[in-house]
Design a protein around this motif. Sequence first.
Motif, PDB file in Angstrom:
ATOM      1  N   GLY A  24      15.331 -11.385   3.773  1.00 37.25           N
ATOM      2  CA  GLY A  24      15.271  -9.989   4.178  1.00 37.25           C
ATOM      3  C   GLY A  24      14.228  -9.156   3.458  1.00 37.25           C
ATOM      4  N   HIS A  25      13.336  -9.781   2.677  1.00 41.58           N
ATOM      5  CA  HIS A  25      12.311  -9.025   1.947  1.00 41.58           C
ATOM      6  C   HIS A  25      11.065  -8.790   2.796  1.00 41.58           C
ATOM      7  CE1 HIS A  25      14.688  -9.355  -1.657  1.00 41.58           C
ATOM      8  NE2 HIS A  25      14.672 -10.673  -1.607  1.00 41.58           N
ATOM      9  N   LEU A  26      10.879  -9.576   3.823  1.00 35.07           N
ATOM     10  CA  LEU A  26       9.766  -9.398   4.755  1.00 35.07           C
ATOM     11  C   LEU A  26      10.302  -9.313   6.169  1.00 35.07           C
ATOM     12  CD1 LEU A  26       7.051 -11.966   3.504  1.00 35.07           C
ATOM     13  CD2 LEU A  26       7.198  -9.514   3.011  1.00 35.07           C
ATOM     14  N   GLU A  27       9.688  -8.464   6.947  1.00 37.01           N
ATOM     15  CA  GLU A  27      10.030  -8.391   8.359  1.00 37.01           C
ATOM     16  C   GLU A  27       9.327  -9.531   9.101  1.00 37.01           C
ATOM     17  OE1 GLU A  27      12.134  -6.370   9.825  1.00 37.01           O
ATOM     18  OE2 GLU A  27      12.593  -5.362   7.924  1.00 37.01           O
ATOM     19  N   PRO A  28       9.941 -10.073  10.156  1.00 39.51           N
ATOM     20  CA  PRO A  28       9.268 -11.105  10.949  1.00 39.51           C
ATOM     21  C   PRO A  28       7.922 -10.600  11.456  1.00 39.51           C
ATOM     22  CG  PRO A  28      11.589 -10.978  11.537  1.00 39.51           C
ATOM     23  CD  PRO A  28      11.311  -9.818  10.617  1.00 39.51           C
ATOM     24  N   THR A  47       0.847  -1.191   0.000  1.00 39.06           N
ATOM     25  CA  THR A  47       0.000   0.000   0.000  1.00 39.06           C
ATOM     26  C   THR A  47       0.884   1.242   0.000  1.00 39.06           C
ATOM     27  OG1 THR A  47      -0.117   0.158   2.411  1.00 39.06           O
ATOM     28  CG2 THR A  47      -1.735  -1.260   1.315  1.00 39.06           C
ATOM     29  N   THR A  48       0.252   2.409  -0.126  1.00 36.53           N
ATOM     30  CA  THR A  48       1.018   3.657  -0.084  1.00 36.53           C
ATOM     31  C   THR A  48       1.692   3.850   1.260  1.00 36.53           C
ATOM     32  OG1 THR A  48      -1.003   4.823   0.559  1.00 36.53           O
ATOM     33  CG2 THR A  48      -0.430   4.798  -1.797  1.00 36.53           C
ATOM     34  N   ALA A  49       1.157   3.167   2.288  1.00 35.08           N
ATOM     35  CA  ALA A  49       1.756   3.251   3.623  1.00 35.08           C
ATOM     36  C   ALA A  49       2.877   2.232   3.802  1.00 35.08           C
ATOM     37  CB  ALA A  49       0.687   3.035   4.684  1.00 35.08           C
ATOM     38  N   GLY A  50       3.117   1.429   2.761  1.00 41.83           N
ATOM     39  CA  GLY A  50       4.217   0.475   2.827  1.00 41.83           C
ATOM     40  C   GLY A  50       3.831  -0.887   3.368  1.00 41.83           C
ATOM     41  N   LYS A  51       2.544  -1.101   3.669  1.00 39.61           N
ATOM     42  CA  LYS A  51       2.115  -2.391   4.202  1.00 39.61           C
ATOM     43  C   LYS A  51       1.833  -3.363   3.064  1.00 39.61           C
ATOM     44  CE  LYS A  51       0.080  -0.627   8.491  1.00 39.61           C
ATOM     45  NZ  LYS A  51      -1.147  -0.586   9.345  1.00 39.61           N
ATOM     46  N   LEU A  52       2.035  -4.640   3.349  1.00 38.86           N
ATOM     47  CA  LEU A  52       1.730  -5.666   2.358  1.00 38.86           C
ATOM     48  C   LEU A  52       0.247  -5.624   2.013  1.00 38.86           C
ATOM     49  CD1 LEU A  52       3.792  -8.787   3.537  1.00 38.86           C
ATOM     50  CD2 LEU A  52       4.222  -7.363   1.542  1.00 38.86           C
ATOM     51  N   ASP A  53      -0.042  -5.714   0.738  1.00 33.81           N
ATOM     52  CA  ASP A  53      -1.425  -5.658   0.270  1.00 33.81           C
ATOM     53  C   ASP A  53      -1.851  -7.054  -0.209  1.00 33.81           C
ATOM     54  OD1 ASP A  53      -3.893  -5.017  -0.673  1.00 33.81           O
ATOM     55  OD2 ASP A  53      -3.188  -3.883  -2.407  1.00 33.81           O
TER      56      ASP A  53
END
Length: 553
Positions: free
Chosen positions: A415-419, A387-393
């Motif tokens: 390292g592409h996703l945070e835990p 999303t524009t907020a940087g969250k996974l969509d």
Amino acid sequence: MLVNQYFLKKSILPLKHPHWGCQLGSYFVFKPLIRGILAGVAFFLPLFCFAWVAADDLSNANTESPRPFGIQVIDAETGRGVPLIELRTTNGICLVTDNAGWIAFDEPGLVGQRVFFSVEGHGYEFPPDGFGMHGRALVVQAGQTSQLKVKRINIAERLYRITGQGQFHHSQRLEMPSPWRYANLNAQVMGQDSTQAVVLGDRVLWTWGDTNRVSYPLGNFGSSGAWSRLPEKGGLSPSVGIDQQYIRDDAGFSRPLFHNDLKGTVVWMHGLFTLKDKHGQLKAVTHYSVREGLGKESASGLAVFDETQERFLQVNQFPLTTKLFPRGQAFQHQEGGQEYIYFATPYPLIRVPANWDAIFDPKQYEAWTCLKEGSDFEVSQPALERTTAGKLDYAWRKDTAVVDAERQQQLEQAGHLEPGEGWLQTRDVDHGRRVVLHRGSVRWNTYLNRWVMIATEIGGESSNLGEVYFLTSQTIPGRWEQAKNIVTHNKYTFYNPVHHVFLDEAGGKLIYFDGTYTKQFSRTQSPTPRYDYNTIMYRLDLSDQRLNSVILP
């Protein structure tokens, strides 16, 4: 010696005889030979008579011998016999209980002795003595029986082995009746892998993958099938067994459900489901995959079961680059006024409209995914949708790869996703640790009024693929965040579990599931005799209070 002398004396012929004439000379020529033959007969006849009498006595002894000593291992809570419990003597003789919990013991030299048996079984425990030994010494007496009680650690109850040979091996040796028509061998099947089943009318169509035979190490690699009656239509109670009638070849062995002329390949089934065709007839449909075992795939597509031929007929082929297709275990659910067929692996992240034309079109399949539409999965450069907020969509997207638990873990490690960022955040409710689920099934449960999942963990502490978890969700695709361990297998595999909702009892309070028990992908090199590479049935009581932590809101 007396017998020899008798025959020798009778063999001495008179030297003169009125009828011999010129033959008398011949007598003297053959006399040594004749005497040798008669002496040989005199020597061997007593031995033959002795052997004949001894064999007759031995035959009579066998028919009159008493039954072996019987030991039954029962669940201390239910009193039911427990299969797959190992009893081992101090010199390493190992016997495994059959479906009724029995072993038959008649080891020469140990009958009449006081023999110590250690007792061990996946998910069950025998109380230790003062030295910490889990077992008991029993006086072995032919024709007598003894009983040992084990405490069930598993929440689910192990009921019986469904497939293979020797399900009631020990019971039969103890001359006890079996509740099954084929108690120890059905369609020459020695081993069978991964169950999928659907209801067609009053019957259940059961299918499995690779199947081992009695007569040779190589068996049926074109998927196998069998029929059984629903319990309410005259079939056995699921607590007793499954009355399976195999689809057989002319030799009586389990026949392949698929034609396959491509040498060196197998045909596997995935995502078996039922749907009405354009003529309103209910059909069994599956994805098929022609492949070199766990390796290269040669062809895949959809096949429809022909009840007359009792075979799956391949209807079409999907391009090998197809991202979405039936896999895992299927179920139906309506969302937004549209009926869908969902495919759980074990999370229900793939769906297709429950429409006859749609299921054959790979472009109609959708994935619940965080990748950009049309993207494939790549660990190095994943096309993540944010999303524009940087969250996974996350959304349902066509022609887009799935990010399941294992792929999500790969993206985190790269390292592409945070835990904790990904959709799938399943944790063991008792230990607080994260679990990565491998395969399983999702079913609607009327007793709990929610969806339930039965699934195995990959990379478990006790076994790589042997820990079975129970989860619930009120929605689809669901978050499935809390998991409760219900079955454990110590250093052994139990993969591809499936909940058979058509066997549910007491309004869904009692549910039944099976999985494949095998040493493959495990930490053991010693297969369990008769049980290895076969399916085992478990029962779970959903009213068990130990499940409350994953049921209560």
